[in-house]
Design a protein around this motif. Sequence first.
Motif, PDB file in Angstrom:
ATOM      1  N   UNK A  74       0.837  -1.192   0.000  1.00  0.00           N
ATOM      2  CA  UNK A  74       0.000   0.000   0.000  1.00  0.00           C
ATOM      3  C   UNK A  74       0.873   1.242   0.000  1.00  0.00           C
ATOM      4  N   UNK A  75       0.631   2.140  -0.920  1.00  0.00           N
ATOM      5  CA  UNK A  75       1.415   3.370  -0.993  1.00  0.00           C
ATOM      6  C   UNK A  75       0.711   4.444  -0.167  1.00  0.00           C
ATOM      7  N   UNK A  76       0.822   4.305   1.158  1.00  0.00           N
ATOM      8  CA  UNK A  76       0.213   5.232   2.112  1.00  0.00           C
ATOM      9  C   UNK A  76       1.215   5.517   3.219  1.00  0.00           C
ATOM     10  N   UNK A  77       1.038   6.658   3.886  1.00  0.00           N
ATOM     11  CA  UNK A  77       1.892   6.931   5.039  1.00  0.00           C
ATOM     12  C   UNK A  77       1.338   6.199   6.262  1.00  0.00           C
ATOM     13  N   UNK A  78       2.035   6.281   7.376  1.00  0.00           N
ATOM     14  CA  UNK A  78       1.632   5.529   8.571  1.00  0.00           C
ATOM     15  C   UNK A  78       0.301   5.997   9.143  1.00  0.00           C
ATOM     16  N   UNK A  79      -0.005   7.283   9.029  1.00  0.00           N
ATOM     17  CA  UNK A  79      -1.298   7.776   9.510  1.00  0.00           C
ATOM     18  C   UNK A  79      -2.441   7.174   8.697  1.00  0.00           C
ATOM     19  N   UNK A  80      -2.300   7.187   7.396  1.00  0.00           N
ATOM     20  CA  UNK A  80      -3.328   6.599   6.540  1.00  0.00           C
ATOM     21  C   UNK A  80      -3.470   5.107   6.804  1.00  0.00           C
ATOM     22  N   UNK A  81      -2.346   4.420   6.969  1.00  0.00           N
ATOM     23  CA  UNK A  81      -2.372   2.986   7.245  1.00  0.00           C
ATOM     24  C   UNK A  81      -3.097   2.701   8.556  1.00  0.00           C
ATOM     25  N   UNK A  82      -2.807   3.480   9.582  1.00  0.00           N
ATOM     26  CA  UNK A  82      -3.456   3.298  10.880  1.00  0.00           C
ATOM     27  C   UNK A  82      -4.966   3.479  10.762  1.00  0.00           C
ATOM     28  N   UNK A  83      -5.396   4.516  10.053  1.00  0.00           N
ATOM     29  CA  UNK A  83      -6.826   4.748   9.889  1.00  0.00           C
ATOM     30  C   UNK A  83      -7.488   3.650   9.064  1.00  0.00           C
ATOM     31  N   UNK A  84      -6.781   3.126   8.082  1.00  0.00           N
ATOM     32  CA  UNK A  84      -7.321   2.015   7.289  1.00  0.00           C
ATOM     33  C   UNK A  84      -7.503   0.774   8.159  1.00  0.00           C
ATOM     34  N   UNK A  85      -6.597   0.576   9.101  1.00  0.00           N
ATOM     35  CA  UNK A  85      -6.655  -0.590   9.976  1.00  0.00           C
ATOM     36  C   UNK A  85      -7.630  -0.399  11.143  1.00  0.00           C
ATOM     37  N   UNK A  86      -8.048   0.832  11.378  1.00  0.00           N
ATOM     38  CA  UNK A  86      -8.938   1.144  12.495  1.00  0.00           C
ATOM     39  C   UNK A  86     -10.090   2.035  12.041  1.00  0.00           C
ATOM     40  N   UNK A  87     -10.949   1.545  11.168  1.00  0.00           N
ATOM     41  CA  UNK A  87     -12.013   2.395  10.627  1.00  0.00           C
ATOM     42  C   UNK A  87     -13.010   2.863  11.689  1.00  0.00           C
ATOM     43  N   UNK A  88     -13.092   2.160  12.811  1.00  0.00           N
ATOM     44  CA  UNK A  88     -14.009   2.565  13.874  1.00  0.00           C
ATOM     45  C   UNK A  88     -13.658   3.934  14.441  1.00  0.00           C
ATOM     46  N   UNK A  89     -12.441   4.388  14.205  1.00  0.00           N
ATOM     47  CA  UNK A  89     -12.008   5.671  14.757  1.00  0.00           C
ATOM     48  C   UNK A  89     -12.594   6.870  14.020  1.00  0.00           C
ATOM     49  N   UNK A  90     -13.078   6.662  12.813  1.00  0.00           N
ATOM     50  CA  UNK A  90     -13.604   7.798  12.072  1.00  0.00           C
ATOM     51  C   UNK A  90     -15.000   7.549  11.519  1.00  0.00           C
ATOM     52  N   UNK A  91     -15.676   6.490  11.986  1.00  0.00           N
ATOM     53  CA  UNK A  91     -17.063   6.256  11.597  1.00  0.00           C
ATOM     54  C   UNK A  91     -17.992   6.862  12.654  1.00  0.00           C
ATOM     55  N   UNK A  92     -19.066   7.444  12.185  1.00  0.00           N
ATOM     56  CA  UNK A  92     -20.046   7.988  13.113  1.00  0.00           C
ATOM     57  C   UNK A  92     -20.876   6.849  13.680  1.00  0.00           C
ATOM     58  N   UNK A  93     -21.169   6.921  14.961  1.00  0.00           N
ATOM     59  CA  UNK A  93     -22.026   5.878  15.552  1.00  0.00           C
ATOM     60  C   UNK A  93     -23.430   5.962  14.960  1.00  0.00           C
ATOM     61  N   UNK A  94     -24.039   4.823  14.800  1.00  0.00           N
ATOM     62  CA  UNK A  94     -25.412   4.803  14.246  1.00  0.00           C
ATOM     63  C   UNK A  94     -26.400   4.944  15.382  1.00  0.00           C
ATOM     64  N   UNK A  95     -27.515   5.563  15.060  1.00  0.00           N
ATOM     65  CA  UNK A  95     -28.569   5.747  16.090  1.00  0.00           C
ATOM     66  C   UNK A  95     -29.392   4.512  16.254  1.00  0.00           C
TER      67      UNK A  95
END
Length: 95
Positions: A74-95
Amino acid sequence: MKKNKYVTESFINAITKEVSILIAANDHMSIEKAENLFKESKVYNFLCFPPDYFYEEDPQYFYEMYENLEHKGLMVDNNQLYLMQNPQLYKLPTD
């Protein structure tokens, strides 16, 4: 080298030099070999022919992209890689 309106040759040379030093140190090889490997990579092509301007990118950014491409495909930096591996960190909770 073909001219690109987004980067200067001096920027490319400076980044290439520093990234080569990082590769050489971390992968235990000569700087010349590291530079050749970097120049053969997709990351170097991206550095030379970016689709847009770079804003505050430093050699570490390109080194991370190079290492992640080599080791993870993957041609991404470490921040992008971390977010790709942890999508729960930037998903909005569902109601």
